[in-house]
Design a protein around this motif. Structure first.
Motif, PDB file in Angstrom:
ATOM      1  N   ILE A  61      43.947  34.278  36.315  1.00 40.26           N
ATOM      2  CA  ILE A  61      43.209  35.507  37.528  1.00 40.26           C
ATOM      3  C   ILE A  61      43.536  35.958  39.070  1.00 40.26           C
ATOM      4  O   ILE A  61      42.829  34.634  38.997  1.00 40.26           O
ATOM      5  N   ALA A 113      42.820  37.890  41.729  1.00 37.96           N
ATOM      6  CA  ALA A 113      42.535  39.656  42.526  1.00 37.96           C
ATOM      7  C   ALA A 113      41.530  40.618  41.139  1.00 37.96           C
ATOM      8  O   ALA A 113      42.124  41.445  41.364  1.00 37.96           O
ATOM      9  N   THR A 139      43.766  31.766  32.547  1.00 38.06           N
ATOM     10  CA  THR A 139      42.728  31.430  33.212  1.00 38.06           C
ATOM     11  C   THR A 139      41.873  31.957  34.621  1.00 38.06           C
ATOM     12  O   THR A 139      42.276  32.883  35.459  1.00 38.06           O
ATOM     13  N   THR A 145      36.277  32.626  36.625  1.00 36.24           N
ATOM     14  CA  THR A 145      34.686  33.960  35.834  1.00 36.24           C
ATOM     15  C   THR A 145      34.231  33.319  34.670  1.00 36.24           C
ATOM     16  O   THR A 145      34.855  32.542  33.973  1.00 36.24           O
ATOM     17  N   ILE A 180      39.159  43.315  33.614  1.00 36.57           N
ATOM     18  CA  ILE A 180      40.347  42.601  34.032  1.00 36.57           C
ATOM     19  C   ILE A 180      41.451  42.632  33.189  1.00 36.57           C
ATOM     20  O   ILE A 180      42.651  42.986  33.968  1.00 36.57           O
ATOM     21  N   ASP A 182      46.473  31.554  49.359  1.00 36.38           N
ATOM     22  CA  ASP A 182      44.880  31.789  48.118  1.00 36.38           C
ATOM     23  C   ASP A 182      43.744  31.173  49.404  1.00 36.38           C
ATOM     24  O   ASP A 182      42.664  31.746  49.016  1.00 36.38           O
TER      25      ASP A 182
HETATM   26  C1  LIG Z   1      42.572  34.096  45.831  1.00 36.95           C
HETATM   27  C2  LIG Z   1      41.946  33.878  44.361  1.00 36.95           C
HETATM   28  C3  LIG Z   1      41.864  34.435  43.231  1.00 36.95           C
HETATM   29  C4  LIG Z   1      40.993  34.487  42.145  1.00 36.95           C
HETATM   30  N1  LIG Z   1      40.915  35.404  41.715  1.00 36.95           N
HETATM   31  C5  LIG Z   1      39.952  35.267  40.741  1.00 36.95           C
HETATM   32  C6  LIG Z   1      39.674  37.160  39.787  1.00 36.95           C
HETATM   33  O1  LIG Z   1      39.636  37.730  39.784  1.00 36.95           O
HETATM   34  N2  LIG Z   1      39.052  36.412  39.018  1.00 36.95           N
HETATM   35  C7  LIG Z   1      38.720  34.733  38.079  1.00 36.95           C
HETATM   36  O2  LIG Z   1      37.857  34.704  36.698  1.00 36.95           O
HETATM   37  N3  LIG Z   1      39.247  33.589  38.734  1.00 36.95           N
HETATM   38  C8  LIG Z   1      39.649  34.342  40.309  1.00 36.95           C
HETATM   39  N4  LIG Z   1      40.329  32.986  40.574  1.00 36.95           N
HETATM   40  C9  LIG Z   1      40.412  31.816  40.516  1.00 36.95           C
HETATM   41  C10 LIG Z   1      41.723  31.096  39.720  1.00 36.95           C
HETATM   42  O3  LIG Z   1      42.242  31.849  38.392  1.00 36.95           O
HETATM   43  C11 LIG Z   1      41.816  29.790  39.239  1.00 36.95           C
HETATM   44  O4  LIG Z   1      41.738  28.854  40.250  1.00 36.95           O
HETATM   45  C12 LIG Z   1      43.005  29.108  38.696  1.00 36.95           C
HETATM   46  O5  LIG Z   1      43.046  29.864  36.666  1.00 36.95           O
HETATM   47  C13 LIG Z   1      43.197  28.109  37.898  1.00 36.95           C
HETATM   48  O6  LIG Z   1      44.337  27.469  37.338  1.00 36.95           O
HETATM   49  P1  LIG Z   1      44.818  26.902  37.788  1.00 36.95           P
HETATM   50  O7  LIG Z   1      44.617  25.765  38.200  1.00 36.95           O
HETATM   51  O8  LIG Z   1      46.314  26.794  36.892  1.00 36.95           O
HETATM   52  O9  LIG Z   1      45.825  26.988  39.505  1.00 36.95           O
HETATM   53  C14 LIG Z   1      41.373  33.047  41.888  1.00 36.95           C
HETATM   54  C15 LIG Z   1      41.706  32.690  42.911  1.00 36.95           C
HETATM   55  C16 LIG Z   1      42.504  32.623  44.530  1.00 36.95           C
HETATM   56  C17 LIG Z   1      42.760  31.610  44.668  1.00 36.95           C
END
Ligand SMILES: Cc1cc2nc3c(=O)[nH]c(=O)nc-3n(C[C@H](O)[C@H](O)[C@H](O)COP(=O)(O)O)c2cc1C
Length: 163
Positions: free
Chosen positions: A37, A39, A64, A67, A78, A109
């Motif tokens: 997810i 933003a 994923t 949250t 979402i 990011d």
């Molecule tokens: C810029 C940015 C925005 C994000 N926005 C959200 C969000 O709106 N809601 C949420 O639950 N997680 C948010 N996240 C967390 C990411 O979804 C999470 O780090 C990701 O699922 C990890 O998966 P990965 O280990 O495969 O990268 C955000 C992360 C970043 C860096």
């Protein structure tokens, strides 16, 4: 990580999004699309849907994010921002909590997260959600757990999606 766990559990192929072009989607009974997810939306889902056009292959989505899984209202929001009304009722969708990893994060990011942290730090009167968010984004953490794939695996088993 979740894609790997799901493919191990279902004994199915896991394909990174970048390699999707090499896959003949119509040869599969079921596609499970998983993404982070970003933003408030399931990252890349609209682009992926365009690639599916014309295919009748069954689709399941998992997302994923950072949250907490118990924040049902936030997660519902979402899904509503990521799916059309029709998709919301037709596509089975599952949320799996992960965390944040500043070391693996893209530079852009990281800047967004820094800006968000600064806004929260400087805000004088914070509600409990903002206070929680400020704490949650301070450091890297990962609470991914194999058990979080269970609802998706059970859904596939109970609905005999792959018959
Ligand atoms: C810029 C940015 C925005 C994000 N926005 C959200 C969000 O709106 N809601 C949420 O639950 N997680 C948010 N996240 C967390 C990411 O979804 C999470 O780090 C990701 O699922 C990890 O998966 P990965 O280990 O495969 O990268 C955000 C992360 C970043 C860096």
């Amino acid at each position: 990580m979740y894609a790997k766990w799901i493919s191990e559990e279902l004994l199915c192929t896991a394909v990174p999004y970048e390699e999707l072009k090499e896959v003949k989607i119509s040869e599969y009974d079921l596609i499970i699309f998983g993404s982070r997810i970003h933003a408030g939306k399931v990252d890349g889902f609209r682009k992926f849907k365009r690639q599916l056009e014309g295919n009748t292959t069954k689709l399941i989505v998992f997302a994923t994010g950072a949250t907490p899984a118990k924040a049902k209202d936030v997660i519902d929001k979402i899904w509503k921002s990521s799916f059309s009304k029709e998709e919301l009722s037709e596509i089975p969708h599952f949320y799996m909590q992960t965390g944040l990893n500043y070391e693996r994060m893209r530079a852009g990011d990281r800047l967004i997260m820094k800006a968000l942290a600064k806004v929260l730090r400087n805000k004088k009167e914070k509600d409990s959600e903002e206070k929680g968010c400020e704490q949650a984004i301070k450091n890297s953490y990962d609470i991914s757990s194999r058990e979080f794939i269970t609802p998706l695996i059970d859904y596939i088993g109970n609905n005999k999606v792959c018959q």
